[in-house]
Motif scaffolding. Structure first.
Motif, short mmCIF file in Angstrom:
data_model
loop_
_atom_site.label_atom_id
_atom_site.label_comp_id
_atom_site.label_asym_id
_atom_site.label_seq_id
_atom_site.Cartn_x
_atom_site.Cartn_y
_atom_site.Cartn_z
N ALA A 89 -4.11 11.10 22.79
CA ALA A 89 -4.74 9.80 22.61
C ALA A 89 -5.62 9.75 21.36
O ALA A 89 -6.05 8.70 20.95
CB ALA A 89 -5.57 9.44 23.84
N ARG A 124 3.32 8.98 24.86
CA ARG A 124 2.41 7.87 25.14
C ARG A 124 1.51 8.17 26.33
O ARG A 124 0.36 7.77 26.37
CB ARG A 124 3.19 6.59 25.44
N GLY A 125 2.06 8.85 27.32
CA GLY A 125 1.32 9.13 28.55
C GLY A 125 0.37 10.30 28.45
O GLY A 125 -0.41 10.55 29.37
N TRP A 184 12.72 6.02 17.39
CA TRP A 184 11.95 6.99 18.18
C TRP A 184 11.15 7.91 17.28
O TRP A 184 10.01 8.25 17.57
CB TRP A 184 12.84 7.76 19.16
N GLU A 195 8.08 6.01 16.07
CA GLU A 195 7.07 5.84 17.12
C GLU A 195 6.39 7.16 17.43
O GLU A 195 5.18 7.22 17.63
CB GLU A 195 7.68 5.24 18.39
N ASP A 240 13.51 6.17 24.54
CA ASP A 240 12.13 6.11 24.97
C ASP A 240 11.69 7.29 25.82
O ASP A 240 10.51 7.46 26.06
CB ASP A 240 11.93 4.81 25.74
N GLU A 289 3.96 7.84 14.70
CA GLU A 289 2.79 6.96 14.87
C GLU A 289 1.84 7.52 15.93
O GLU A 289 0.62 7.57 15.73
CB GLU A 289 3.25 5.56 15.26
N LEU A 290 2.39 7.96 17.06
CA LEU A 290 1.55 8.50 18.13
C LEU A 290 0.87 9.80 17.70
O LEU A 290 -0.32 10.00 17.96
CB LEU A 290 2.40 8.74 19.38
N VAL A 312 9.29 9.76 23.93
CA VAL A 312 8.16 8.99 23.41
C VAL A 312 7.28 8.52 24.57
O VAL A 312 6.06 8.47 24.46
CB VAL A 312 8.65 7.80 22.55
N ARG A 313 7.88 8.21 25.71
CA ARG A 313 7.11 7.82 26.90
C ARG A 313 6.18 8.97 27.31
O ARG A 313 5.04 8.74 27.69
CB ARG A 313 8.05 7.46 28.05
N ARG A 317 -2.33 9.90 15.43
CA ARG A 317 -3.67 9.73 16.00
C ARG A 317 -4.44 11.05 15.97
O ARG A 317 -5.65 11.06 16.04
CB ARG A 317 -3.57 9.26 17.45
#
Length: 195
Positions: A78, A72-73, A140, A143, A65, A146-147, A68-69, A150
């Motif tokens: 976004a 995400r942050g 990972w 994910e 993570d 996927e991020l 990936v964290r 966007r």
């Protein structure tokens, strides 16, 4: 004698396994070495983890993570409109903005403790010889794709993840420094090609 309630023991065992792997590699991992490192009875490690593979899965998930964290942050990842500013090719929503943000995240990751990155990749690459780890190693990647989807199409997101993986491995294996301008250029080429 009553058993002592110890809700954090499982996590301490995973932490101890990570310290053992960092010190001695995966070859040094055993229930006995982990129990000694965690300062718990041997039976505790086998109670929580029936096999070393189960323990490695938990350790890989813990480290999986980290990057990936960071993704995400990131407000810049976004999606379109996720940050304020110009939205043209050089703005945060354009191709150059995405390449810049990914380069910034990689640079921040490499600015941290190199031993932690090496440990993460050792666990990640252990999936080559331990099939039980392959789905966890793939988590990972999926994910991250996927991020990144966007901001771009899925195939471009997959290419970006593959390039970032390759850059990380090259830096780790050669002992070289992270080359941010070159990485930014390569990421930009992929993003430009992905429309």
């Amino acid at each position: 004698m009553a058993r002592r309630y110890d809700p954090g023991r499982r996590e301490r065992i995973v932490d101890a396994a990570l310290r053992v792997i960092a010190a001695d590699g995966i070859a040094g991992l055993s229930h006995r070495t982990v129990a000694a490192e965690a300062d718990v009875p041997l039976g505790s490690t086998t109670y929580h983890f029936g096999s070393l593979d189960e323990l490695l899965v938990a350790a890989l998930r813990r480290y999986n993570d980290n990057f990936v964290r960071e993704l995400r942050g990131s407000q810049a990842l976004a999606g379109p409109g996720g940050v304020s500013g110009p939205t043209g090719p050089a703005g945060p929503d354009g191709p150059a903005g995405l390449a810049e943000e990914l380069t910034r995240l990689l640079g921040r990751w490499f600015a941290g403790e190199r031993g932690a990155i090496e440990l993460e990749y050792e666990l990640y690459l252990a999936a080559l010889r331990r099939p039980v780890l392959r789905p966890v190693a793939a988590e990972w990647t999926e994910e991250a794709v996927e991020l990144l989807s966007r901001r771009t199409d899925r195939e471009t997101a997959r290419a970006l993840v593959a390039l970032m993986d390759g850059v990380c491995l090259q830096v780790l294996l050669t002992g070289g420094a992270f080359d941010a301008p070159r990485t930014r250029e390569m990421l930009g080429r992929i993003v430009d090609g992905g429309g």
